[in-house]
Write an enzyme that holds these catalytic residues in place. Structure first.
Site, PDB file in Angstrom:
ATOM      1  N   ASP A  90       0.693  -0.567  -0.053  1.00 32.01           N
ATOM      2  CA  ASP A  90       0.107   0.088  -0.549  1.00 32.01           C
ATOM      3  C   ASP A  90       0.715   0.938  -0.191  1.00 32.01           C
ATOM      4  OD1 ASP A  90       1.044   0.455   2.005  1.00 32.01           O
ATOM      5  OD2 ASP A  90      -1.229  -0.069   3.450  1.00 32.01           O
ATOM      6  N   HIS A  91       0.141   2.392  -0.193  1.00 28.89           N
ATOM      7  CA  HIS A  91       1.119   3.749  -0.042  1.00 28.89           C
ATOM      8  C   HIS A  91       2.025   3.633   0.946  1.00 28.89           C
ATOM      9  CE1 HIS A  91      -2.597   3.929   2.958  1.00 28.89           C
ATOM     10  NE2 HIS A  91      -1.992   5.269   3.682  1.00 28.89           N
TER      11      HIS A  91
ATOM     12  N   CYS B  35       3.337  -3.045   4.501  1.00 29.76           N
ATOM     13  CA  CYS B  35       2.736  -2.095   4.518  1.00 29.76           C
ATOM     14  C   CYS B  35       3.296  -1.079   5.624  1.00 29.76           C
ATOM     15  CB  CYS B  35       1.321  -2.318   4.807  1.00 29.76           C
ATOM     16  SG  CYS B  35       1.140  -3.170   6.109  1.00 29.76           S
ATOM     17  N   GLY B  36       2.884   0.114   5.743  1.00 28.23           N
ATOM     18  CA  GLY B  36       3.613   0.878   6.557  1.00 28.23           C
ATOM     19  C   GLY B  36       4.306  -0.441   7.632  1.00 28.23           C
ATOM     20  N   THR B  37       3.074  -1.307   9.271  1.00 28.08           N
ATOM     21  CA  THR B  37       3.627  -1.711  10.560  1.00 28.08           C
ATOM     22  C   THR B  37       4.362  -3.333   9.433  1.00 28.08           C
ATOM     23  OG1 THR B  37       0.964  -2.858   9.971  1.00 28.08           O
ATOM     24  CG2 THR B  37       2.630  -0.492  11.392  1.00 28.08           C
ATOM     25  N   GLY B  38       2.907  -3.732   8.092  1.00 25.11           N
ATOM     26  CA  GLY B  38       3.574  -5.426   8.363  1.00 25.11           C
ATOM     27  C   GLY B  38       2.177  -5.432   8.838  1.00 25.11           C
ATOM     28  N   ILE B  39       1.169  -5.252   9.405  1.00 22.75           N
ATOM     29  CA  ILE B  39       0.336  -6.081  10.163  1.00 22.75           C
ATOM     30  C   ILE B  39      -0.972  -6.153   9.303  1.00 22.75           C
ATOM     31  CG2 ILE B  39      -0.909  -5.710  12.459  1.00 22.75           C
ATOM     32  CD1 ILE B  39       1.340  -4.265  13.609  1.00 22.75           C
ATOM     33  N   GLY B  40      -1.072  -5.072   8.926  1.00 20.30           N
ATOM     34  CA  GLY B  40      -2.399  -5.160   7.873  1.00 20.30           C
ATOM     35  C   GLY B  40      -2.337  -6.614   6.796  1.00 20.30           C
ATOM     36  N   MET B  41      -1.082  -6.412   6.239  1.00 21.02           N
ATOM     37  CA  MET B  41      -1.165  -7.005   4.701  1.00 21.02           C
ATOM     38  C   MET B  41      -1.211  -8.528   5.438  1.00 21.02           C
ATOM     39  SD  MET B  41      -0.908  -5.869   2.595  1.00 21.02           S
ATOM     40  CE  MET B  41      -0.080  -3.938   0.840  1.00 21.02           C
TER      41      MET B  41
ATOM     42  N   ARG C  37       8.106 -33.251  11.988  1.00 23.12           N
ATOM     43  CA  ARG C  37       6.690 -32.861  12.860  1.00 23.12           C
ATOM     44  C   ARG C  37       6.339 -30.840  12.420  1.00 23.12           C
ATOM     45  NH1 ARG C  37      11.446 -31.212  14.808  1.00 23.12           N
ATOM     46  NH2 ARG C  37      12.305 -29.441  15.719  1.00 23.12           N
ATOM     47  N   HIS C  38       6.985 -31.035  11.678  1.00 22.74           N
ATOM     48  CA  HIS C  38       6.616 -29.486  11.237  1.00 22.74           C
ATOM     49  C   HIS C  38       5.548 -29.636  10.003  1.00 22.74           C
ATOM     50  CE1 HIS C  38       9.493 -27.797  14.280  1.00 22.74           C
ATOM     51  NE2 HIS C  38      10.244 -28.103  13.442  1.00 22.74           N
TER      52      HIS C  38
ATOM     53  N   HIS D 147      10.211 -23.754   9.674  1.00 21.33           N
ATOM     54  CA  HIS D 147       8.651 -24.348  10.749  1.00 21.33           C
ATOM     55  C   HIS D 147       7.564 -24.109  10.225  1.00 21.33           C
ATOM     56  CE1 HIS D 147      11.941 -24.955  13.968  1.00 21.33           C
ATOM     57  NE2 HIS D 147      11.849 -25.553  12.847  1.00 21.33           N
TER      58      HIS D 147
HETATM   59  C1  RB5 Z   1      -1.459   3.346   6.210  1.00 15.93           C
HETATM   60  O1  RB5 Z   1      -1.316   4.269   6.710  1.00 15.93           O
HETATM   61  C2  RB5 Z   1      -0.706   1.885   6.937  1.00 15.93           C
HETATM   62  O2  RB5 Z   1      -2.711   1.825   8.009  1.00 15.93           O
HETATM   63  C3  RB5 Z   1      -0.998   0.950   6.899  1.00 15.93           C
HETATM   64  O3  RB5 Z   1       0.082   1.391   5.637  1.00 15.93           O
HETATM   65  C4  RB5 Z   1      -0.219  -0.812   7.783  1.00 15.93           C
HETATM   66  O4  RB5 Z   1       0.478  -0.178   8.105  1.00 15.93           O
HETATM   67  C5  RB5 Z   1      -1.543  -0.959   8.546  1.00 15.93           C
HETATM   68  O5  RB5 Z   1      -1.515  -2.536   8.639  1.00 15.93           O
END
Ligand code: RB5
Length: 142
Positions: free
Chosen positions: A8-9, A65-71, A132-133, A98
C-alpha cells in the site's frame, strides 16, 4: 524464482527497493502495485498477491505496508496462505523452516531498507524442514 510483491502507500517505497533487489538477484518479479504514495487500501493488494500464490502463478509473495500488520492480517484469512510478519532475519528463517510461510510481510515504517533486504534474502534461502512441522501445519490448514 517467480515472486509477487505488493504494497500500500505505506509500503510503496520499500516495495520499489525490494522489487529492484529481487530483480538484481535474478528473480522474476510480478509487481501487483500500488504505484505511488497516494492513499490506497492494503486489502486490495494483499489479496492480489494471495491470489497469485494460491493459483501457483508465483512461488512466493512479499507484502509491504507501514507496519506489515494489516497485510499479514488480510493474507492469513486466506485458506492456504501462511503469511509471516518478520522484523528480523531469525524469524524470517524460522518462518520458512518451521512454518512453511509462503508470504513474507514487512513494515516499511519499522525496517530500514538494508535490514529488509537481509530479511528477504534469509527468507528466500531457507527451506521448509517438514517432519513434525508438517503435522502442525496440517492441524490448522483444514
Ligand atoms: C497506512 O497508513 C497504514 O495503516 C498501513 O500501511 C499499514 O501499516 C496497516 O497495517
Amino acid at each position: 524464482m517467480k515472486i509477487a510483491i505488493g504494497a500500500d502507500h505505506g509500503g510503496f517505497g520499500l516495495k520499489q527497493i525490494l522489487a529492484a533487489k529481487l530483480h538484481d538477484w535474478g528473480h522474476e518479479v510480478v509487481d501487483c502495485g500500488c504505484n505511488s504514495t497516494e492513499s490506497v487500501d492494503y486489502p486490495d493488494f494483499a489479496n492480489q498477491v494471495c491470489d497469485l500464490v494460491l493459483s501457483g502463478g508465483v512461488r512466493f509473495g512479499i507484502l509491504v505496508c507501514g507496519t506489515g500488520i494489516g497485510m499479514s492480517m488480510v493474507a492469513n484469512r486466506r485458506k492456504g496462505i501462511r503469511a509471516a510478519l518478520c522484523n528480523d532475519e531469525y524469524s524470517a528463517r524460522m518462518s520458512r523452516e518451521h512454518n512453511d510461510a509462503n508470504i513474507l510481510c514487512l513494515g516499511d515504517r519499522v525496517l530500514g531498507s538494508g535490514v529488509a533486504e537481509s530479511i528477504v534474502d534469509a527468507w528466500l534461502k531457507s527451506e521448509f524442514v517438514g517432519g513434525r512441522h508438517l503435522k502442525r501445519i496440517k492441524m490448522f490448514s483444514e
